[in-house]
Design an enzyme around this catalytic site. Structure first.
Site, PDB file in Angstrom:
ATOM      1  N   HIS A  37      77.663   2.094  -6.111  1.00  0.00           N
ATOM      2  CA  HIS A  37      78.880   1.480  -5.331  1.00  0.00           C
ATOM      3  C   HIS A  37      78.829   0.506  -4.456  1.00  0.00           C
ATOM      4  O   HIS A  37      79.816  -0.611  -4.931  1.00  0.00           O
ATOM      5  CB  HIS A  37      79.575   2.685  -4.815  1.00  0.00           C
ATOM      6  CG  HIS A  37      79.750   3.304  -5.406  1.00  0.00           C
ATOM      7  ND1 HIS A  37      79.518   5.211  -4.628  1.00  0.00           N
ATOM      8  CD2 HIS A  37      81.057   3.658  -6.780  1.00  0.00           C
ATOM      9  CE1 HIS A  37      80.753   5.867  -5.585  1.00  0.00           C
ATOM     10  NE2 HIS A  37      80.985   5.498  -6.712  1.00  0.00           N
ATOM     11  N   SER A 188      78.249  10.440  -6.835  1.00  0.00           N
ATOM     12  CA  SER A 188      78.355  11.354  -5.391  1.00  0.00           C
ATOM     13  C   SER A 188      78.386  12.416  -5.678  1.00  0.00           C
ATOM     14  O   SER A 188      78.030  13.111  -5.158  1.00  0.00           O
ATOM     15  CB  SER A 188      79.302  10.595  -5.937  1.00  0.00           C
ATOM     16  OG  SER A 188      80.197   9.732  -5.587  1.00  0.00           O
TER      17      SER A 188
END
Ligand code: PAF
Length: 282
Positions: A37, A188
């Site tokens: 990210h 994630s």
């Protein structure tokens, strides 16, 4: 660091910035931020006067309620990571009520068939959910550019289609897959892997690399058989699918056509954690 929770407030703030001639970069996320990210955010900071990061675990794109419930939520750490990158980053952290106006349902989309391939077959309604939230976020943020990782390559192609269909002038910037040192694609979901599955998971990328070596020497059928067999023999990892598809239409292919660009797409279960990855054959 500016954090907004209500769309009315962030829209007003960003509208002013844009009216003053500033460009706006946007990175939509579901939080649980990792280096992948942050690489998107870094690109945005490089290209734009201001950058916005949204953190929202979007319920309508989950076909599995358990996956939604267990999706990691690490808001405090996420803010710290963004702050240490650049305290000027603007964060949008809405709740479902605000962003969905009380009606948490997906719009139905026709992405010209892109939505029916691979992930679309295995995750019912997933791309309607993604389309719904990204459209809402684009309407609120109105960015100059938006950044999406190539790990979710099908999502990236669908977002490009969404922008073309809505005829909005947002530049979609793809960012290449960020990997751990051992090759595992950053996600994630990786933080939910137990030690034995975390140790096993790099096998996914190793297998993809082998398919890349095979690309010029073997048929598509041989490559697919190789992947299937490799996972059948693996004691921990379970293959959900492996497809080789044309990058443009994402249709699984059985024959290589000169000039077309292909990728291998894979989804594997490590226990109950679903891991996704892909590799370009060019
Ligand atoms: O890729 C993701 O994290 C999500 O699908 C996105 C684009 C933030 C929409 O919820």
């Amino acid at each position: 660091m500016k954090v907004f929770q209500r769309k009315k407030d962030i829209s007003k703030y960003l509208q002013k910035l844009k009216s003053e001639g500033n460009s706006l970069g946007f990175v939509p996320t579901m939080g649980a931020l990792h280096a992948g990210h942050l690489s998107l955010v870094k690109e945005s900071l490089k290209d734009n006067d201001h950058s916005v990061v949204s953190i929202f675990v979007n319920p309508t794109q989950f076909d599995n309620p358990d996956d939604l419930k267990k999706y990691p939520r690490t808001y405090k750490e996420d803010l710290d990571a963004l702050k240490s990158l650049d305290p000027e980053i603007i964060v949008y952290y809405p709740d479902a009520e605000d962003i969905y106006d009380g009606k948490i349902v997906s719009e139905r989309f026709d992405f010209g068939g892109l939505e029916h391939e691979m992930e679309g077959k295995h995750r019912q309604g997933h791309f309607d959910g993604v389309g719904t939230i990204v459209k809402k976020l684009f309407e609120i943020i109105k960015p100059t550019r938006a950044y999406f990782g190539e790990k979710d390559f099908q999502q990236l192609q669908i977002i490009k289609k969404l922008v073309a269909q809505l005829q909005i002038s947002i530049e979609i910037i793809p960012v290449s897959i960020h990997r751990e040192k051992d090759g595992l694609a950053m996600s994630s979901r990786n933080m939910r892997l137990t030690e034995k599955y975390r140790t096993a998971a790099p096998f996914i990328y190793k297998t993809l690399l082998k398919t890349k070596e095979m690309w010029n020497k073997n048929s598509i059928e041989e490559i697919k058989t190789f992947v299937k067999k490799s996972f059948e023999e693996h004691p921990l990892l379970e293959l959900e699918y492996f497809e080789i598809a044309d990058e443009k239409n994402l249709k699984p292919t059985i024959e290589k056509i000169n000039g077309n660009k292909y990728r291998g797409f894979i989804v594997v279960y490590a226990g109950d954690i679903r891991l996704i990855d892909n590799i370009a054959y060019y």
